[in-house]
Each structure stands twice: as structure tokens, then as C-alpha cells.
Design a protein around this motif. Structure first.
Motif, PDB file in Angstrom:
ATOM      1  N   ALA A 140       0.896  -1.184  -0.110  1.00  0.00           N
ATOM      2  CA  ALA A 140      -0.039   0.069  -0.037  1.00  0.00           C
ATOM      3  C   ALA A 140       0.885   1.322   0.023  1.00  0.00           C
ATOM      4  O   ALA A 140       0.579   2.245  -0.612  1.00  0.00           O
ATOM      5  N   LEU A 141       2.032   1.190   0.827  1.00  0.00           N
ATOM      6  CA  LEU A 141       2.749   2.279   0.911  1.00  0.00           C
ATOM      7  C   LEU A 141       3.514   2.634  -0.314  1.00  0.00           C
ATOM      8  O   LEU A 141       3.708   3.714  -0.930  1.00  0.00           O
ATOM      9  N   ALA A 142       3.947   1.626  -1.061  1.00  0.00           N
ATOM     10  CA  ALA A 142       4.663   1.886  -2.506  1.00  0.00           C
ATOM     11  C   ALA A 142       3.458   2.151  -3.565  1.00  0.00           C
ATOM     12  O   ALA A 142       3.783   3.044  -4.422  1.00  0.00           O
ATOM     13  N   HIS A 143       2.214   1.827  -3.404  1.00  0.00           N
ATOM     14  CA  HIS A 143       1.130   2.330  -4.212  1.00  0.00           C
ATOM     15  C   HIS A 143       1.136   3.779  -3.876  1.00  0.00           C
ATOM     16  O   HIS A 143       1.023   4.496  -4.958  1.00  0.00           O
ATOM     17  N   LEU A 144       0.913   4.422  -2.822  1.00  0.00           N
ATOM     18  CA  LEU A 144       0.812   5.665  -2.461  1.00  0.00           C
ATOM     19  C   LEU A 144       2.013   6.367  -3.036  1.00  0.00           C
ATOM     20  O   LEU A 144       2.072   7.651  -3.409  1.00  0.00           O
ATOM     21  N   ARG A 145       3.366   5.724  -2.857  1.00  0.00           N
ATOM     22  CA  ARG A 145       4.502   6.556  -3.286  1.00  0.00           C
ATOM     23  C   ARG A 145       4.426   6.745  -4.971  1.00  0.00           C
ATOM     24  O   ARG A 145       4.935   7.985  -5.326  1.00  0.00           O
ATOM     25  N   ARG A 146       3.875   5.801  -5.540  1.00  0.00           N
ATOM     26  CA  ARG A 146       3.792   5.800  -6.799  1.00  0.00           C
ATOM     27  C   ARG A 146       2.860   7.024  -7.531  1.00  0.00           C
ATOM     28  O   ARG A 146       2.995   7.779  -8.387  1.00  0.00           O
ATOM     29  N   LEU A 147       1.928   7.153  -6.635  1.00  0.00           N
ATOM     30  CA  LEU A 147       0.873   8.219  -7.003  1.00  0.00           C
ATOM     31  C   LEU A 147       1.563   9.803  -6.629  1.00  0.00           C
ATOM     32  O   LEU A 147       1.201  10.363  -7.486  1.00  0.00           O
ATOM     33  N   LYS A 148       2.377   9.694  -5.841  1.00  0.00           N
ATOM     34  CA  LYS A 148       3.150  11.055  -5.373  1.00  0.00           C
ATOM     35  C   LYS A 148       4.289  11.196  -6.296  1.00  0.00           C
ATOM     36  O   LYS A 148       4.485  12.504  -6.578  1.00  0.00           O
ATOM     37  N   GLY A 149       5.005  10.092  -6.489  1.00  0.00           N
ATOM     38  CA  GLY A 149       6.242  10.260  -7.370  1.00  0.00           C
ATOM     39  C   GLY A 149       7.363  10.541  -6.187  1.00  0.00           C
ATOM     40  O   GLY A 149       6.920  10.808  -5.330  1.00  0.00           O
ATOM     41  N   GLY A 150       8.651  10.263  -6.784  1.00  0.00           N
ATOM     42  CA  GLY A 150       9.696  10.405  -5.932  1.00  0.00           C
ATOM     43  C   GLY A 150      10.220   9.325  -5.336  1.00  0.00           C
ATOM     44  O   GLY A 150       9.653   8.120  -5.477  1.00  0.00           O
ATOM     45  N   GLN A 151      11.039   9.467  -4.425  1.00  0.00           N
ATOM     46  CA  GLN A 151      11.887   8.131  -3.756  1.00  0.00           C
ATOM     47  C   GLN A 151      11.616   8.299  -2.132  1.00  0.00           C
ATOM     48  O   GLN A 151      12.568   7.802  -1.448  1.00  0.00           O
ATOM     49  N   GLN A 152      10.512   8.829  -1.760  1.00  0.00           N
ATOM     50  CA  GLN A 152      10.356   8.793  -0.152  1.00  0.00           C
ATOM     51  C   GLN A 152      10.570   7.479   0.472  1.00  0.00           C
ATOM     52  O   GLN A 152      10.168   6.427  -0.235  1.00  0.00           O
ATOM     53  N   ASP A 153      10.893   7.450   1.543  1.00  0.00           N
ATOM     54  CA  ASP A 153      11.008   6.197   2.284  1.00  0.00           C
ATOM     55  C   ASP A 153       9.586   5.860   3.157  1.00  0.00           C
ATOM     56  O   ASP A 153       8.791   6.966   2.893  1.00  0.00           O
TER      57      ASP A 153
ATOM     58  N   SER B 157     -12.315  -7.964  10.504  1.00  0.00           N
ATOM     59  CA  SER B 157     -11.517  -8.114  11.544  1.00  0.00           C
ATOM     60  C   SER B 157     -10.116  -8.033  11.216  1.00  0.00           C
ATOM     61  O   SER B 157      -9.527  -7.918  10.098  1.00  0.00           O
ATOM     62  N   GLY B 158      -9.378  -8.722  12.182  1.00  0.00           N
ATOM     63  CA  GLY B 158      -8.028  -8.783  12.092  1.00  0.00           C
ATOM     64  C   GLY B 158      -7.122  -8.010  12.949  1.00  0.00           C
ATOM     65  O   GLY B 158      -7.573  -6.962  13.420  1.00  0.00           O
ATOM     66  N   THR B 159      -5.958  -8.694  13.601  1.00  0.00           N
ATOM     67  CA  THR B 159      -5.063  -7.884  14.414  1.00  0.00           C
ATOM     68  C   THR B 159      -3.839  -8.285  14.191  1.00  0.00           C
ATOM     69  O   THR B 159      -3.212  -9.296  14.185  1.00  0.00           O
ATOM     70  N   PRO B 160      -3.008  -7.088  13.409  1.00  0.00           N
ATOM     71  CA  PRO B 160      -3.712  -5.935  13.289  1.00  0.00           C
ATOM     72  C   PRO B 160      -4.608  -5.698  12.202  1.00  0.00           C
ATOM     73  O   PRO B 160      -4.529  -6.840  11.327  1.00  0.00           O
ATOM     74  N   LEU B 161      -5.293  -4.758  11.936  1.00  0.00           N
ATOM     75  CA  LEU B 161      -6.181  -4.499  10.832  1.00  0.00           C
ATOM     76  C   LEU B 161      -5.312  -4.141   9.829  1.00  0.00           C
ATOM     77  O   LEU B 161      -4.422  -3.070   9.728  1.00  0.00           O
ATOM     78  N   VAL B 162      -5.063  -4.919   8.805  1.00  0.00           N
ATOM     79  CA  VAL B 162      -4.223  -4.591   7.743  1.00  0.00           C
ATOM     80  C   VAL B 162      -4.825  -3.845   6.509  1.00  0.00           C
ATOM     81  O   VAL B 162      -5.911  -4.269   6.002  1.00  0.00           O
ATOM     82  N   LEU B 163      -4.264  -2.576   6.134  1.00  0.00           N
ATOM     83  CA  LEU B 163      -4.701  -1.740   5.221  1.00  0.00           C
ATOM     84  C   LEU B 163      -3.725  -2.071   4.021  1.00  0.00           C
ATOM     85  O   LEU B 163      -2.609  -1.945   3.849  1.00  0.00           O
ATOM     86  N   GLY B 164      -4.324  -2.958   2.952  1.00  0.00           N
ATOM     87  CA  GLY B 164      -3.456  -3.201   1.552  1.00  0.00           C
ATOM     88  C   GLY B 164      -3.836  -2.237   0.549  1.00  0.00           C
ATOM     89  O   GLY B 164      -4.726  -1.323   0.711  1.00  0.00           O
ATOM     90  N   ALA B 165      -3.087  -2.381  -0.398  1.00  0.00           N
ATOM     91  CA  ALA B 165      -2.997  -1.350  -1.730  1.00  0.00           C
ATOM     92  C   ALA B 165      -4.461  -1.305  -2.403  1.00  0.00           C
ATOM     93  O   ALA B 165      -4.848  -0.077  -2.608  1.00  0.00           O
ATOM     94  N   ALA B 166      -5.284  -2.293  -1.975  1.00  0.00           N
ATOM     95  CA  ALA B 166      -6.495  -2.138  -2.611  1.00  0.00           C
ATOM     96  C   ALA B 166      -7.457  -1.130  -1.751  1.00  0.00           C
ATOM     97  O   ALA B 166      -8.386  -0.652  -2.621  1.00  0.00           O
ATOM     98  N   TYR B 167      -7.049  -0.834  -0.703  1.00  0.00           N
ATOM     99  CA  TYR B 167      -8.024   0.319  -0.125  1.00  0.00           C
ATOM    100  C   TYR B 167      -7.464   1.590  -0.595  1.00  0.00           C
ATOM    101  O   TYR B 167      -8.222   2.653  -0.134  1.00  0.00           O
ATOM    102  N   PHE B 168      -6.663   1.846  -1.474  1.00  0.00           N
ATOM    103  CA  PHE B 168      -6.110   3.142  -1.812  1.00  0.00           C
ATOM    104  C   PHE B 168      -6.237   3.238  -3.230  1.00  0.00           C
ATOM    105  O   PHE B 168      -5.699   4.259  -3.943  1.00  0.00           O
ATOM    106  N   VAL B 169      -6.998   2.568  -3.950  1.00  0.00           N
ATOM    107  CA  VAL B 169      -7.248   2.636  -5.640  1.00  0.00           C
ATOM    108  C   VAL B 169      -8.460   3.288  -5.761  1.00  0.00           C
ATOM    109  O   VAL B 169      -9.436   3.245  -5.158  1.00  0.00           O
TER     110      VAL B 169
END
Length: 84
Positions: free
Chosen positions: A34-47, A72-84
Motif C-alpha cells: 500500500a505504501l509503495a502504491h501511494l509512493r507511485r501516486l506521489k512520485g519520488g523516492q520517499q521512504d 476483523s484482524g489484529t492488526p487490521l491490515v490496510l492493503g493497496a486495494a484500499y487506496f485505489v
């Protein structure tokens, strides 16, 4: 009332954080994918922590909606699909 309970932490799988929705505290994880997907949306090389901070409001909003929806889930996992 919505608030973040603890500082986000870098984990092997991504960034972990806690949100409070009503009287429920939930541990959450925004995945590296998910973080890699968001990084691609923004562009750049942020960690991953920089990307988390850039999109923190959006990430927490998604987490809160999932908690309210009863996901449900512990932890609650937010994958890339939630940010498209």
C-alpha cells in the motif's frame, strides 16, 4: 472522537499505528504494498515513513472506516486495494 493513540512504528510488513474510533482502540498496519502504491501516486523516492506521514490523514480515514465496518484482524491490515 477520533484520535491516534501512539506514534507510528516501522515494522517488517509496513507501518503500524493505532486508531481510536469511539471507545475502540485498534492496532493497524498499512502494508508495504500500500505504501509503495501511494509512493507511485506521489512520485519520488520517499521512504515508507515519509509516505505514511504524507498520506497519514487518508490512511487513518481508511482505517476508521474499516473499524466501523467491522473488518476483523489484529492488526487490521490496510492493503493497496484500499487506496485505489
Amino acid at each position: 472522537m477520533h484520535k491516534t493513540l501512539s506514534e507510528p512504528r516501522v515494522a517488517e510488513e509496513g507501518i503500524t499505528f493505532t486508531v481510536e474510533v469511539g471507545f475502540t482502540d485498534r492496532e493497524c498496519l498499512v502494508s508495504k504494498n500500500a505504501l509503495a502504491h501511494l509512493r507511485r501516486l506521489k512520485g519520488g523516492q520517499q521512504d515508507f515513513m515519509d509516505i505514511y506521514r504524507t498520506f497519514e490523514d487518508q490512511i487513518h480515514s481508511v482505517a476508521r472506516r474499516l473499524v466501523v465496518a467491522g473488518v476483523s484482524g489484529t492488526p487490521l491490515v490496510l492493503g493497496a486495494a484500499y487506496f485505489v
